[in-house]
Write a protein that holds these residues in place. Structure first.
Motif, short mmCIF file in Angstrom:
data_model
loop_
_atom_site.label_atom_id
_atom_site.label_comp_id
_atom_site.label_asym_id
_atom_site.label_seq_id
_atom_site.Cartn_x
_atom_site.Cartn_y
_atom_site.Cartn_z
N GLY A 47 -8.87 18.11 -58.44
CA GLY A 47 -9.43 17.12 -57.55
C GLY A 47 -8.36 15.96 -57.27
N ARG A 48 -6.98 15.89 -57.82
CA ARG A 48 -6.06 14.97 -57.31
C ARG A 48 -5.51 15.41 -56.18
N ALA A 49 -4.95 14.00 -55.17
CA ALA A 49 -4.57 14.53 -54.14
C ALA A 49 -3.33 15.25 -54.01
N HIS A 50 -3.32 16.23 -53.12
CA HIS A 50 -2.22 17.20 -53.00
C HIS A 50 -2.24 18.10 -54.01
N ALA B 21 -30.09 16.17 -32.83
CA ALA B 21 -29.48 15.28 -34.06
C ALA B 21 -29.47 15.95 -35.18
N ILE B 22 -28.66 15.69 -36.09
CA ILE B 22 -28.41 16.10 -37.37
C ILE B 22 -28.04 14.75 -38.21
N PRO B 23 -28.24 15.06 -39.67
CA PRO B 23 -28.23 13.83 -40.43
C PRO B 23 -26.65 13.71 -40.91
N ALA B 24 -26.37 12.31 -40.86
CA ALA B 24 -25.24 11.92 -41.20
C ALA B 24 -25.05 10.91 -42.15
N ILE B 25 -24.01 10.89 -43.28
CA ILE B 25 -23.81 10.00 -44.49
C ILE B 25 -22.30 9.74 -44.23
N LEU B 26 -22.21 8.41 -43.98
CA LEU B 26 -20.95 7.92 -44.19
C LEU B 26 -20.87 7.03 -45.07
N LEU B 27 -19.89 7.31 -46.18
CA LEU B 27 -19.77 6.47 -47.51
C LEU B 27 -18.85 5.59 -47.33
N ASP B 28 -18.96 4.40 -48.08
CA ASP B 28 -18.02 3.25 -48.18
C ASP B 28 -16.96 3.53 -49.42
N GLN B 29 -16.92 4.48 -50.10
CA GLN B 29 -15.98 4.68 -51.15
C GLN B 29 -15.50 6.14 -50.97
N PRO B 30 -13.99 6.33 -51.32
CA PRO B 30 -13.59 7.93 -51.22
C PRO B 30 -14.38 8.83 -51.99
N LEU B 31 -14.04 10.16 -51.73
CA LEU B 31 -14.59 11.04 -52.58
C LEU B 31 -13.58 11.62 -53.39
N ALA B 32 -13.74 12.75 -54.07
CA ALA B 32 -12.53 13.22 -54.60
C ALA B 32 -11.59 13.96 -53.72
N PHE B 33 -10.46 14.13 -54.05
CA PHE B 33 -9.53 14.64 -52.94
C PHE B 33 -9.93 16.22 -52.58
N GLU B 34 -10.63 17.13 -53.76
CA GLU B 34 -10.96 18.25 -53.22
C GLU B 34 -12.58 18.28 -53.31
N TYR B 35 -13.13 18.74 -52.47
CA TYR B 35 -14.71 18.70 -52.32
C TYR B 35 -15.39 19.64 -53.35
N PRO B 36 -16.65 19.69 -54.11
CA PRO B 36 -17.00 20.46 -54.74
C PRO B 36 -17.42 21.73 -54.00
N ASP B 37 -17.50 22.92 -54.98
CA ASP B 37 -18.02 23.93 -54.34
C ASP B 37 -19.31 24.50 -54.67
N LYS B 38 -20.16 23.62 -55.36
CA LYS B 38 -21.66 23.83 -55.48
C LYS B 38 -22.25 22.80 -55.21
N VAL B 39 -23.46 23.05 -54.77
CA VAL B 39 -24.41 21.88 -54.02
C VAL B 39 -24.88 20.90 -55.05
N SER B 40 -25.14 21.48 -56.14
CA SER B 40 -25.59 20.46 -57.28
C SER B 40 -24.31 19.25 -57.64
N LYS B 41 -22.95 19.79 -57.67
CA LYS B 41 -21.93 18.98 -57.72
C LYS B 41 -21.94 18.14 -56.73
N LEU B 42 -22.03 18.49 -55.38
CA LEU B 42 -21.69 17.60 -54.32
C LEU B 42 -22.85 16.48 -54.53
N PHE B 43 -24.25 16.88 -54.76
CA PHE B 43 -24.91 15.94 -54.79
C PHE B 43 -24.74 14.90 -56.17
#
Length: 721
Positions: free
Chosen positions: A51-54, A163-185
């Motif tokens: 999850g850390r950058a790079h 049209a498809i839904p779009a969510i633009l966050l005001d805070q960064p996410l983890a450097f590496e995105y989750p691999d499970k839907v529940s973790k993403l939620f």
């Protein structure tokens, strides 16, 4: 080859926010069979820094932005470990993404062979100011490719978009995105997106998505930066729930009408379902640096261009303009596509017998690069204003190589009808050399005058090289090429590769000049073809910048006089010499050389001489001598290849107005009526009040003007009725 090692990290300086390494980090090196031409890779032998950058895939160290340019095969393993040392130092200090560099984007590893290309900047989402939830408008090209063409706060998007839904966050996410839907939620919930709203969104869309269709959602986070110091903008990812999974969810929802059961089914699915990320190809201006940025072509970005001529030079130049990001391109040409031109022009066999302007416009519009290309099947020599709004044009490019068009543009330049810069491009008879002429809006002359001044500069200053000789050959060397002998219009000999070289090169030269010249300047540049070069003694001399000539009205026929600075300097020098040697009350003068252009009613004066040796000067009059004048005129005519000839005389009135005296008119009688070979017309320049405040006046005399003077003279003396 694999090698397991440990690396001691105690001596690496540490800062808050940096990676907390173990005292000895267990690492695995993978050396590819193609080493040293391919760089080794490095992994942690644990997932502590996931999850850390790079750090990708939980344990892989991202050592290079691009090993293609940063890996040096000759450095071998020494170079590899130098890079590892740099990486650990920067990671411990939290400097892998320094402020003076672009941000490395987060890592989400695409699993779907579907492409989304964002073309428009995202809505502004300031860090910490609240999330943006809305819709992205898609333009579908195929089942595998979509453009993100707009953003909307509601589901109503432009016609032809979905049209498809779009969510633009005001805070960064983890450097590496989750691999499970529940973790993403769970991760989205920590960034202020309520879990209940997420469940409602997906359940609602599941009911409204037609069977057999996938469900896509754009997720953005402020984790991108275009360049050092620029604002942080959104990194976009597109998560897809495949069509078969959506169908299963709908089936599960259909088993119960209770919303609580729907949510339960959805939550159960999310616990085991893997996230599926689509591929995003960025093309947002706020993210992407154009590959032609800071080149001369970048001047064209967002501009409206008028291209005259869609032939050998015009057709490739048109494509260059569109690819450079112009907003609008007007193409003017009155020719049709003939079979023979396919050798070197950007047309196809299907275009034969059709309008060049129409065919080129269709071809360029089909590139779909955002430039509107508008064809005009018109003769350029007719009034451009009738079909093009010249006030909206940022640059005019003449690629016709037509003398008729050049003269038309010359007239428009003199009248002030061209408010945009003008570039005129052409090639020599065998396409071995190119010439680019640029006229800025406040330069009064047009392409004819600029070409003439270039010719004078080349030949008068003995700067003749291969390029100049190609454009102004000796008469005996000139040949006419007709592709259909006996009936076709003459043209040049040249291949598609030679023409393509000159089209791009001359356009580049012209754009550089347009961005550099002052508003009242003009230029001429020569471009030798591939493999050709100017003679050593002429290198660097075939580029000219011209200042505007001083303009004066001519008092008899209303011509415009353009007095070159060199001619004015010679006149000033002679007046100063005469004042110094014989006093400021004695008249002086000399000869004038240049061109009288009756077609545009312009008198161009580029050279003035001292008095011939047999001249007579006094306070009462100046009698211009003739010693050596024929030889001088022939010498200048030969040196300038006929572009500068004897056109008249100049003299001073030290203490009186610059009006012709009887003696002055008698001199005109001698020039126009008493010689074996009289000239067509003669210019008289009088510098009045030369002793105190020099004031020039110009008079163009023709034979009939002098005949009227002689008749009036005789009548005044009773010698004629």
């Amino acid at each position: 080859m694999r090698a397991d090692i440990t690396l001691e990290t105690l001596l690496f300086p540490k800062k808050q926010g940096g990676i907390e390494f173990r005292k000895r980090e267990p690492l695995r090196i993978r050396i590819p069979p193609s080493f040293p031409f391919q760089a080794p890779s490095l992994d942690f032998r644990h997932n502590d820094h996931s999850g850390r950058a790079h750090v990708n895939w939980g344990n892989h160290l991202c050592l290079y932005q691009t090993s293609e340019t940063e890996w040096v095969p000759s450095d071998g393993m020494y170079g590899f470990f130098s890079r590892v040392d740099w990486w650990f130092k920067a990671a411990a200090l939290g400097e892998l993404d320094p402020e003076d560099a672009p941000l490395h984007p987060p890592a989400n590893f695409p699993t779907e062979s579907v492409w989304f290309i964002p073309y428009v900047d995202t809505p502004e989402v300031r860090v910490g100011a609240g999330n943006w939830i809305g819709w992205a408008g898609l333009k579908k090209h195929s089942e595998q490719k979509y453009d993100i063409a707009e953003w909307s706060t509601d589901k109503e998007v432009s016609d032809g978009h979905e049209a498809i839904p779009a969510i633009l966050l005001d805070q960064p996410l983890a450097f590496e995105y989750p691999d499970k839907v529940s973790k993403l939620f769970d991760l989205l919930e920590t960034r202020g997106i309520e879990r209940g709203k997420l469940d409602d969104l997906f359940i609602t869309e599941a009911f409204h998505t037609e069977s057999g269709n996938p469900f896509d959602i754009v997720i953005g986070s402020p984790m991108r930066r275009k360049s050092a110091g620029s604002p942080v903008t959104q990194h976009l990812a597109v998560w897809r729930i495949p069509a078969d999974t959506m169908d299963l969810l709908r089936s599960a929802f259909a088993e119960s009408e209770a919303r609580s059961e729907h949510i339960k089914s959805f939550v159960n699915w999310s616990l085991s379902a893997s996230t599926a990320w689509c591929r995003v190809l960025e093309n947002r201006p706020e993210i992407v640096i154009r590959r032609d940025e800071e080149t001369p072509s970048s001047w064209l970005l967002g501009k409206t261009i008028l291209l005259l001529g869609a032939g050998a030079l015009g057709s490739p130049i048109g494509e260059d303009i569109v690819r450079a990001g112009a907003e609008r391109l007007h193409v003017v040409d009155n020719s049709t596509v003939k079979p023979g031109i396919l050798v070197r022009q950007r047309y196809a066999k299907r275009d034969i017998a059709r309008s060049k302007a129409d065919c080129l416009a269709k071809r360029l519009n089909d590139l779909s690069l955002g430039c509107e290309v508008i064809p005009h099947f018109h003769d350029v020599r007719h009034e451009l204003q009738t079909y093009v709004d010249l006030g909206s044009i940022d640059l005019i490019i003449d690629a016709t190589a037509s003398q008729f068009v050049s003269h038309h543009l010359e007239s428009m330049s003199a009248s002030g009808d061209l408010s945009a810069p003008l570039a005129s491009v052409s090639v020599s008879a065998r396409a071995e050399h190119g010439m680019s002429i640029v006229r800025m809006p406040e330069f009064r002359g047009g392409p004819i005058e600029i070409a003439r001044r270039s010719k004078l500069a080349v030949f008068s200053q003995n700067q003749v090289g291969e390029s100049a000789a190609a454009f102004w050959p000796e008469r005996a060397e000139e040949t006419v090429f007709q592709p259909e002998p006996g009936c076709s219009e003459p043209t040049f000999v040249g291949s598609a590769s030679a023409v393509g070289f000159h089209a791009s090169g001359l356009l580049t030269l012209a754009l550089r000049r347009v961005s550099e010249l002052e508003s009242a300047e003009a230029s001429c540049d020569f471009l030798p073809g591939p493999g050709l070069h100017e003679a050593d003694e002429c290198k660097g001399t075939l580029s000219f910048v011209f200042k505007p000539s001083a303009e004066y009205p001519e008092d008899i026929h209303g011509y415009t006089v353009r007095l070159d600075a060199a001619a004015q300097a010679s006149i000033d020098a002679e007046i100063a010499r005469s004042r110094r040697e014989v006093g400021d009350r004695v008249e002086t003068g000399g000869l004038l050389f240049g061109e009288i252009d009756d077609s545009h009613q312009i008198i161009r004066l580029d050279r003035a001489t001292m008095p011939p040796s047999d001249s007579e000067a006094s306070a009462a009059q100046f009698l211009c001598g003739t010693n050596g004048t024929n030889e001088l005129a022939q010498s200048i005519d030969l040196m300038t290849k006929g572009s500068s000839r004897f056109v008249g005389i100049w003299h001073t009135h030290p203490v009186s107005q610059p009006k012709p005296s009887t003696d002055d008119l008698q001199a005109m009688v001698q020039l126009l009526m008493e010689q074996d070979a009289t000239p067509r017309h003669v210019v008289m320049m009088i510098v009045g009040f030369a002793a105190t405040s020099p004031t020039p006046k110009f008079y163009l005399y023709r034979r009939r003007d002098i005949e009227a003077f002689v008749l009036a003279y005789l009548k005044a003396r009773g010698l004629a009725r």
